[in-house]
Design a protein around this motif. Structure first.
Motif, short mmCIF file in Angstrom:
data_model
loop_
_atom_site.label_atom_id
_atom_site.label_comp_id
_atom_site.label_asym_id
_atom_site.label_seq_id
_atom_site.Cartn_x
_atom_site.Cartn_y
_atom_site.Cartn_z
N ILE A 7 33.99 40.07 48.56
CA ILE A 7 35.24 40.44 49.23
C ILE A 7 36.35 40.24 48.21
CG2 ILE A 7 36.80 40.05 51.16
CD1 ILE A 7 34.49 38.76 52.67
N PRO A 8 36.92 41.33 47.69
CA PRO A 8 37.98 41.19 46.68
C PRO A 8 39.36 41.04 47.33
CG PRO A 8 37.49 43.49 47.01
CD PRO A 8 36.56 42.71 47.91
N GLY A 9 40.32 40.62 46.53
CA GLY A 9 41.72 40.67 46.95
C GLY A 9 42.12 39.76 48.09
N LEU A 10 41.56 38.57 48.13
CA LEU A 10 41.96 37.62 49.15
C LEU A 10 43.05 36.70 48.60
CD1 LEU A 10 38.44 36.52 50.46
CD2 LEU A 10 40.06 38.05 51.61
N VAL A 11 43.90 36.21 49.47
CA VAL A 11 44.84 35.17 49.09
C VAL A 11 44.00 33.94 48.79
CG1 VAL A 11 46.75 33.75 49.92
CG2 VAL A 11 46.63 36.18 50.54
N PRO A 12 44.25 33.20 47.71
CA PRO A 12 43.40 32.06 47.35
C PRO A 12 43.14 31.07 48.48
CG PRO A 12 44.87 32.53 45.54
CD PRO A 12 45.28 33.43 46.69
N ALA A 13 44.14 30.77 49.28
CA ALA A 13 43.94 29.83 50.39
C ALA A 13 42.93 30.38 51.39
CB ALA A 13 45.27 29.53 51.07
N GLU A 14 42.99 31.67 51.68
CA GLU A 14 42.04 32.29 52.61
C GLU A 14 40.64 32.33 52.00
OE1 GLU A 14 40.29 34.53 55.83
OE2 GLU A 14 41.82 32.99 55.62
N MET A 17 51.36 34.94 55.02
CA MET A 17 50.19 35.45 54.35
C MET A 17 49.97 36.90 54.78
SD MET A 17 46.34 33.91 54.36
CE MET A 17 45.74 34.29 55.98
N ASP A 18 50.01 37.79 53.83
CA ASP A 18 49.79 39.21 54.10
C ASP A 18 48.31 39.51 53.94
OD1 ASP A 18 49.93 41.93 54.40
OD2 ASP A 18 50.76 42.30 52.41
N PHE A 21 48.57 38.13 40.16
CA PHE A 21 49.00 38.72 41.43
C PHE A 21 48.71 37.79 42.61
CE2 PHE A 21 49.01 42.38 38.71
CZ PHE A 21 50.08 43.13 39.19
N GLY A 22 48.26 36.57 42.36
CA GLY A 22 48.01 35.60 43.42
C GLY A 22 46.83 35.97 44.29
N LEU A 23 45.74 36.44 43.66
CA LEU A 23 44.56 36.89 44.40
C LEU A 23 43.30 36.16 43.94
CD1 LEU A 23 45.22 40.72 44.21
CD2 LEU A 23 45.64 39.23 46.16
N ALA A 24 42.28 36.21 44.77
CA ALA A 24 40.96 35.66 44.45
C ALA A 24 39.92 36.53 45.14
CB ALA A 24 40.85 34.22 44.92
N SER A 25 38.67 36.45 44.65
CA SER A 25 37.56 37.18 45.25
C SER A 25 36.53 36.18 45.73
CB SER A 25 36.91 38.11 44.23
OG SER A 25 37.82 39.12 43.85
N LEU A 26 35.87 36.51 46.81
CA LEU A 26 34.80 35.69 47.36
C LEU A 26 33.49 36.39 47.09
CD1 LEU A 26 34.42 33.12 49.28
CD2 LEU A 26 33.99 34.81 51.04
N VAL A 33 39.47 41.63 59.71
CA VAL A 33 40.58 41.22 58.85
C VAL A 33 40.58 42.12 57.62
CG1 VAL A 33 41.60 39.32 57.54
CG2 VAL A 33 40.35 38.84 59.65
N GLY A 34 41.73 42.70 57.33
CA GLY A 34 41.86 43.55 56.15
C GLY A 34 42.19 42.73 54.92
N LEU A 35 42.22 43.37 53.78
CA LEU A 35 42.50 42.69 52.52
C LEU A 35 44.00 42.51 52.33
CD1 LEU A 35 39.99 44.49 50.14
CD2 LEU A 35 39.67 42.39 51.47
N SER A 36 44.34 41.60 51.44
CA SER A 36 45.73 41.31 51.12
C SER A 36 46.40 42.54 50.49
CB SER A 36 45.79 40.14 50.14
OG SER A 36 47.08 40.01 49.60
N GLY A 37 47.65 42.75 50.82
CA GLY A 37 48.42 43.84 50.22
C GLY A 37 48.60 43.65 48.73
N GLY A 38 48.43 42.42 48.26
CA GLY A 38 48.54 42.14 46.83
C GLY A 38 47.47 42.86 46.03
N LEU A 39 46.30 43.09 46.62
CA LEU A 39 45.24 43.81 45.92
C LEU A 39 45.67 45.25 45.65
CD1 LEU A 39 42.34 43.89 44.80
CD2 LEU A 39 41.61 44.66 47.07
#
Length: 163
Positions: free
Chosen positions: A137-144, A1-2, A119-124, A15-21
């Motif tokens: 919080i944008p750009g999180l991995v869905p599991a996180e 998980m990036d 892109f495999g992302l989700a926002s909280l 914790v920073g955001l996913s590189g996918g964002l």
């Protein structure tokens, strides 16, 4: 998980955001810059003259500038979970830090639009009684995002002021 950059300052685990964002935003930037460059250069080149087609390069230069700005903005986003609240920090020129007390949360939701899903992302999204303290919080991995949603919901219920 990036999950981007992680670090500890002041005893907090940021914790920073996913590189996918960053990848998603830069991909959209390239697509839109390219479309605007063609939409500008083609009519000008055909109607006014080939030399005028160079005006389309403006959008390519703007895209290059936006590429650098997106990287700086992405690096500025981070969050930290504390015992009683969640901290969200963001901003390059104007730094903004939001503190969301667990007991004030009324709703915690995970959203993912079509581009985010690609892109495999989700926002909280965190909703509180005061609209001014709503946070995202944008750009999180869905599991996180789901883990964080479940943890925040449980902490909110334990504090019994929200949720």
């Amino acid at each position: 998980m990036d999950t981007g950059t992680k670090g500890e300052t002041d005893g907090l685990r940021w914790v920073g955001l996913s590189g996918g964002l960053l990848t998603m935003r830069r991909t959209l930037l390239v697509v839109w810059s390219g479309l605007l460059a063609v939409a500008t250069a083609l009519p000008l080149g055909l109607l006014v003259g080939p030399a005028w087609a160079a005006a389309g390069a403006f959008w390519l230069a703007a895209g290059g500038w936006g590429w650098a700005l997106l990287g700086r903005n992405w690096r500025s986003w981070r969050y930290a979970e504390r015992a009683d609240d969640l901290l969200i920090s963001r901003g390059v020129l104007w730094r903004e830090q939001t503190v969301v007390p667990y007991g004030r949360m009324q709703l915690v939701e995970v959203t993912s639009g079509p581009v985010e899903r690609r892109f495999g992302l989700a926002s909280l999204q965190l909703h509180t009684a005061a609209a001014a303290t709503d946070a995202r919080i944008p750009g999180l991995v869905p599991a996180e995002a789901e883990r964080l949603r479940d943890r925040l919901a449980a902490l909110g219920e334990a504090r019994s002021a929200g949720l």
